[in-house]
Design a protein around this motif. Structure first.
Motif, mmCIF file in Angstrom:
data_model
loop_
_atom_site.group_PDB
_atom_site.id
_atom_site.type_symbol
_atom_site.label_atom_id
_atom_site.label_comp_id
_atom_site.label_asym_id
_atom_site.label_seq_id
_atom_site.Cartn_x
_atom_site.Cartn_y
_atom_site.Cartn_z
ATOM 1 N N ASP A 1 3.274 0.955 3.241
ATOM 2 C CA ASP A 1 3.748 1.868 3.625
ATOM 3 C C ASP A 1 3.937 3.171 2.314
ATOM 4 O O ASP A 1 2.905 3.532 1.846
ATOM 5 N N SER A 2 4.169 4.236 2.415
ATOM 6 C CA SER A 2 4.421 5.660 1.742
ATOM 7 C C SER A 2 4.161 5.684 0.477
ATOM 8 O O SER A 2 5.195 4.759 -0.124
ATOM 9 N N VAL A 3 3.218 6.172 -0.498
ATOM 10 C CA VAL A 3 3.227 5.943 -1.453
ATOM 11 C C VAL A 3 4.389 7.149 -2.228
ATOM 12 O O VAL A 3 3.996 8.500 -1.885
ATOM 13 N N ARG B 1 -0.896 5.560 3.544
ATOM 14 C CA ARG B 1 -0.496 4.658 2.663
ATOM 15 C C ARG B 1 -1.735 4.645 1.469
ATOM 16 O O ARG B 1 -1.572 3.650 1.140
ATOM 17 N N LYS B 2 -2.650 5.402 1.173
ATOM 18 C CA LYS B 2 -3.252 5.321 0.380
ATOM 19 C C LYS B 2 -3.094 6.643 -0.785
ATOM 20 O O LYS B 2 -2.683 7.721 0.039
ATOM 21 N N ALA C 1 3.790 3.709 -6.955
ATOM 22 C CA ALA C 1 5.111 3.097 -6.540
ATOM 23 C C ALA C 1 4.852 3.463 -5.481
ATOM 24 O O ALA C 1 4.459 4.624 -4.644
ATOM 25 N N SER C 2 5.381 2.547 -4.031
ATOM 26 C CA SER C 2 5.193 3.456 -2.807
ATOM 27 C C SER C 2 6.404 2.525 -1.942
ATOM 28 O O SER C 2 7.065 1.231 -2.259
ATOM 29 N N LYS C 3 6.606 2.911 -1.119
ATOM 30 C CA LYS C 3 8.583 2.968 -0.229
ATOM 31 C C LYS C 3 7.681 0.557 0.310
ATOM 32 O O LYS C 3 8.949 0.565 0.764
ATOM 33 N N GLN D 1 13.822 -3.197 -3.286
ATOM 34 C CA GLN D 1 13.743 -1.806 -1.995
ATOM 35 C C GLN D 1 12.245 -1.017 -2.783
ATOM 36 O O GLN D 1 11.657 -1.000 -3.453
ATOM 37 N N GLY D 2 12.573 -0.041 -1.867
ATOM 38 C CA GLY D 2 11.090 0.756 -2.089
ATOM 39 C C GLY D 2 11.242 0.954 -4.010
ATOM 40 O O GLY D 2 12.005 1.165 -4.345
ATOM 41 N N VAL D 3 10.336 1.424 -4.532
ATOM 42 C CA VAL D 3 9.784 1.638 -5.764
ATOM 43 C C VAL D 3 9.796 3.227 -6.146
ATOM 44 O O VAL D 3 8.502 3.944 -5.348
#
Length: 889
Positions: free
Chosen positions: A151-153, A117-118, A168-170, A195-197
């Motif tokens: 959330d995940s990048v 996430r970072k 951009a992240s989920k 939705q996720g980017v």
């Protein structure tokens, strides 16, 4: 026989997963293939694989702006820093978590990694000055951590001045960060997607930001006044914020966006969708330029080169790699590996091509020099189990589970003969008579061996005698004798051209898996299910030697194994075996991560090659890691995807027309194994069909600097000085000692034609093999036709007796020279044939001033016409050579 084979190249697979990269000059494409990285030179039509290997599949790649440092990260977050021009791994490092995004800054001073996430920003590895004036290499120094996503990048994009970057992240947002603290700048969150980017980019002037989400929404962001804010100039900074200026939607029905890329200089946005379609759009107007379908499955990744002319697409489901030039609407590169595992491989008689067959029913022809697939045959309707080349001509034979044996013309690239049995059978083994008059096939459904005439296609005979399925067939290189191995524990030797086809069985103690003939036709090697490798005399029908190979082939354990690798030897055996070109060694492989090279005479294990160290495959590790053991079993066997938020990741669309699929589908781990091995006709290389692809090991892949018999007086400078003084033999010997390719070639080409015979006459025999190999390579690569032929003539005239007496030692070099001479002969013959009709036509014309002038203009431009390539790595049929004019008085 030399045994120091090194990994040279990886064919058969062009893309597996991860991101694609263009080199800064835009001419090379880097593609992750399992735990390795392949480099495709799109201008010179060549490919090679970097020598390092990760411990797991590669997830992300990044290349610095200069193009000399490559950072590759695997699924566990372990990274390798590589010097690309020198192909050397510089440093190993661990991010301690999965890396989902990676990008170097345009300045080349930093790189950013999305770790969970970072976002972590690191200084690019370089040399630094310490207090004592010493220079040290600082591999990885962290700059800062950026925290804020939930959330995940998925994507990181830098601004052109390297001061800011977007993530951009989920978690449905994109965020803008500054590399260093800036006056008046506050990290900004761009929220609004549903939705996720999947991507966020700056425009060229950095006044606009574009974000694309998975549901197909494109948002255009601008720095503008807040709604309802006053126009007071003193409060302008407080009233400004990034806001959505415009919204656009891709509208791809039920498909979602899987990848996207933006080229700021030309304002081009390329988006790939889950239905295999990609679209090219011009921003900010959102005008669609092209919309094409390139695959039947997801487009996993897209990349744009620096000039914006070429687009690279990767589709992991079918292993497709495409480079598309959108302006001319043409393919620069179009490659696809086998969808299923490779069953058999064979070298062409000239050693320049490798044919692979697989369970997907395809037959692919790979060019060794370029590394590309040049043609694909798809006529078989089921898995292709065996392939064999005729000893003369370009004729390939294949056997398939669809009940047919087919003959292929590799000059015109067509199937010219199909052989079938009276009843429907699935053929599993194949053998071709050296004269290419008959072809034999064995089946696991029937215990008979079927023999057909190649000329007529008729079934000539069926050999009865085996009491179990026929697993392997092999013809003697001198013809006439056929050996067959069966699951009935016997090997039978047949003389199929005799009046009676009776045979005496050679009795073994277990099922026969593979048989192979020695090149002199006097001995056969047999592998059996109990792990034994035995050698039999054909004339005496007696066993000459035997090797218990269970310990050698065993190694590596599956996650479900209850015993360590050393204790499961009883379940391991070799499934394929082949002799070396000189017959002194055999190469064997099986359901293991090892390929073993044995000396036939002594039965000693000469060398063991490790096929893969990829822990993403089953059977590569010797001991299980106790930290990965849980109450429910090994962690690798637990389906962690479970309640995945993305339902599309779980649905199995393997059935045609299925829209719902199987939401409970589980993913299986592939197992490392070697299904086939083959030696090159030159003896300088061998290839192995493994789970990861087609591995090529070569004696010529070592470093350029490989000196022998070297002292302090032998340097490149002294070598050139000796050459300048006219001592050509000494200069050539010094160049061979240094073994630098460019220096050897320079000295070779500087020797006058008049001195070639003298240099060859006094050449010590220790340098003879190297000179033969050099001349063979130069005859293939350099344009100096007569010069190279004079060298070959002098070598064979002067040292012919020595070469004949030691033919085993110089077998590989002599084959290379023979291949070069045969190629020159065929090209000259074709050239003469092409020009003879033009000359006859012009000589038949009435003589006049205009005709005399015209007769001076007959020429050619000598383009080679072997076919099998369109100059861009595409899979095409053969083409005729171009014709021109030749000057003639």
């Amino acid at each position: 026989m030399k045994t120091d084979f090194k990994f040279d190249n990886l064919l058969g697979t062009v893309y597996s997963r991860g991101n694609l990269l263009f080199a800064p000059d835009g001419t090379c494409l880097l593609s992750p293939v399992g735990n390795r990285v392949s480099v495709f030179d799109l201008v010179n039509n060549k490919s090679y694989t970097l020598p390092f290997a990760h411990r797991k599949n590669i997830a992300r790649l990044a290349l610095n702006p200069r193009g000399n440092l490559l950072l590759s990260v695997d699924e566990d977050g372990r990274a390798i820093l590589t010097n690309v021009p020198r192909r050397i791994a510089l440093y190993h490092f661990s991010f301690k978590d999965k890396v989902s995004a990676l990008a170097f800054s345009p300045s080349g001073r930093h790189f950013a990694a999305g770790v969970g996430r970072k976002v972590e920003v690191w200084h690019t590895p370089s040399t630094i000055d310490v207090e004592d004036g010493q220079i040290e290499f600082a591999p990885f120094v962290k700059h800062r951590d950026y925290v804020g996503h939930f959330d995940s990048v998925w994507k990181i994009e830098w601004s052109s001045d390297s001061r800011f970057f977007l993530s951009a992240s989920k978690d449905l947002t994109a965020r803008m960060w500054s590399l260093d603290p800036e006056d008046g700048f506050v990290p900004t969150t761009l929220a609004g997607h549903r939705q996720g980017v999947v991507g966020a980019w700056f425009s060229k002037d950095q006044e606009t930001i574009y974000t694309v989400s998975k549901d197909g929404a494109l948002f255009q962001w601008k720095y503008m006044l807040r709604p309802g804010a006053s126009q007071d100039k003193e409060m302008e900074d407080d009233n400004m914020q990034w806001r959505i200026a415009d919204r656009h939607y891709f509208m791809q029905n039920n498909a979602h966006v899987t990848c996207a890329a933006f080229h700021a200089e030309s304002n081009l946005l390329v988006a790939g969708f889950s239905n295999g379609i990609f679209g090219i759009y011009e921003l900010p107007e959102f005008i669609m330029i092209q919309n094409l379908s390139i695959s039947q499955n997801d487009v996993d990744f897209v990349a744009i080169n620096k000039t914006g002319e070429w687009l690279a697409f990767g589709a992991s489901k079918l292993g497709q790699l495409l480079v598309w030039e959108w302006q001319s609407e043409s393919y620069i590169l179009k490659q696809q590996g086998h969808f299923d595992s490779i069953n058999s491989i064979v070298y062409s008689p000239d050693g320049q091509r490798i044919i692979t067959t697989a369970d997907d029913g395809k037959i692919k022809v790979w060019d060794i020099n370029s590394g590309f697939c040049i043609v694909t045959f798809t006529e078989h309707t089921s898995g292709v189990t065996a392939c064999e080349f005729a000893k003369r001509g370009n004729v390939l034979f294949t056997a398939s589970l669809d009940g047919s044996v087919r003959a292929w013309d590799l000059i015109r690239y067509r199937n010219f003969r199909t052989f079938t049995a009276p009843t429907r059978l699935s053929f599993s083994s194949l053998a071709v008579d050296p004269s290419a008059e008959v072809v034999c096939a064995g089946s696991i459904d029937s215990f008979d061996i079927h023999i057909w005439s190649v000329q007529t296609g008729q079934l000539l005979d069926q050999l009865h005698g085996h009491e179990g399925p026929v697993s392997s067939l092999s013809f003697a290189p001198n013809g006439g004798t056929l050996v067959s191995g069966s699951w009935d524990h016997t090997v039978r030797v047949w003389n199929i051209f005799a009046r009676t086809q009776t045979s005496e069985p050679l009795q073994l103690v277990s099922d026969v898996l593979s048989v192979a003939f020695r090149p002199d036709s006097k001995q056969i090697a047999v592998t059996t299910l109990d792990g034994q490798l035995t050698f039999w005399s054909v004339s005496e029908a007696a066993q000459q030697n035997g090797i218990d190979a269970r310990r050698d082939v065993s190694g590596g354990r599956k996650l479900s194994d209850r015993r360590i690798a050393a204790n499961i030897a009883g379940t391991k055996s070799f499934t394929t075996v082949t002799y070396s070109a000189d017959g002194t060694c055999v190469l064997a492989g099986g359901n293991s991560k090892y390929i073993c090279l044995y000396d036939v005479q002594s039965g000693v294990l000469v060398k063991k090659f490790t096929v893969s160290v990829n822990l993403s495959l089953d059977g590569t590790q010797e001991f299980l890691n106790s930290r990965l053991l849980t109450e429910a079993g090994p962690q690798g066997l637990i389906d962690e995807q479970g309640e995945a938020s993305d339902l599309d990741d779980r649905i199995d669309h393997t059935l045609p027309g299925a829209t719902r699929g199987d939401a409970a589908a589980r993913k299986t781990r592939p197992e490392v194994r070697v299904s086939a091995v083959a030696f090159s006709p030159t003896g300088r290389a061998f290839c192995a069909a493994s789970t990861e692809g087609l591995l090529i090991y070569s004696l010529d892949s070592a470093l350029q600097f490989d000196p022998f018999d070297l002292d302090v007086t032998v340097t490149p400078a002294t070598t050139l000085e000796t050459l300048k003084q006219g001592d050509f033999l000494k200069a050539l010997a010094m160049a061979f000692r240094l073994n630098e390719r460019t220096l050897v070639r320079r000295v070779y080409e500087a020797i006058p034609v008049s001195d070639v015979a003298l240099v060859v006459k006094d050449l010590p025999t220790v340098y003879l093999a190297r000179l033969l190999r050099l001349v063979a390579v130069q005859a293939d690569e350099s344009p100096h036709l007569e010069f190279n032929l004079l060298w070959i003539e002098a070598l064979l005239s002067r040292h012919g007796r020595h070469l004949k007496d030691h033919c085993g030692t110089f077998a590989a070099e002599l084959r290379s020279v023979q291949k070069a001479v045969a190629r020159i002969q065929s090209e000259l013959a074709r050239l003469a044939d092409e020009n003879v009709y033009r000359i006859e036509y012009l000589l038949a014309q009435p003589v006049g001033e205009d005709v005399r002038e015209e007769k001076r203009l007959i020429v050619w431009d000598g383009v080679e016409a072997d076919g099998g390539g369109d100059g861009n790595g595409g899979e095409v049929d053969g083409s005729d050579g171009e014709e021109g004019w030749m000057g003639l008085d």
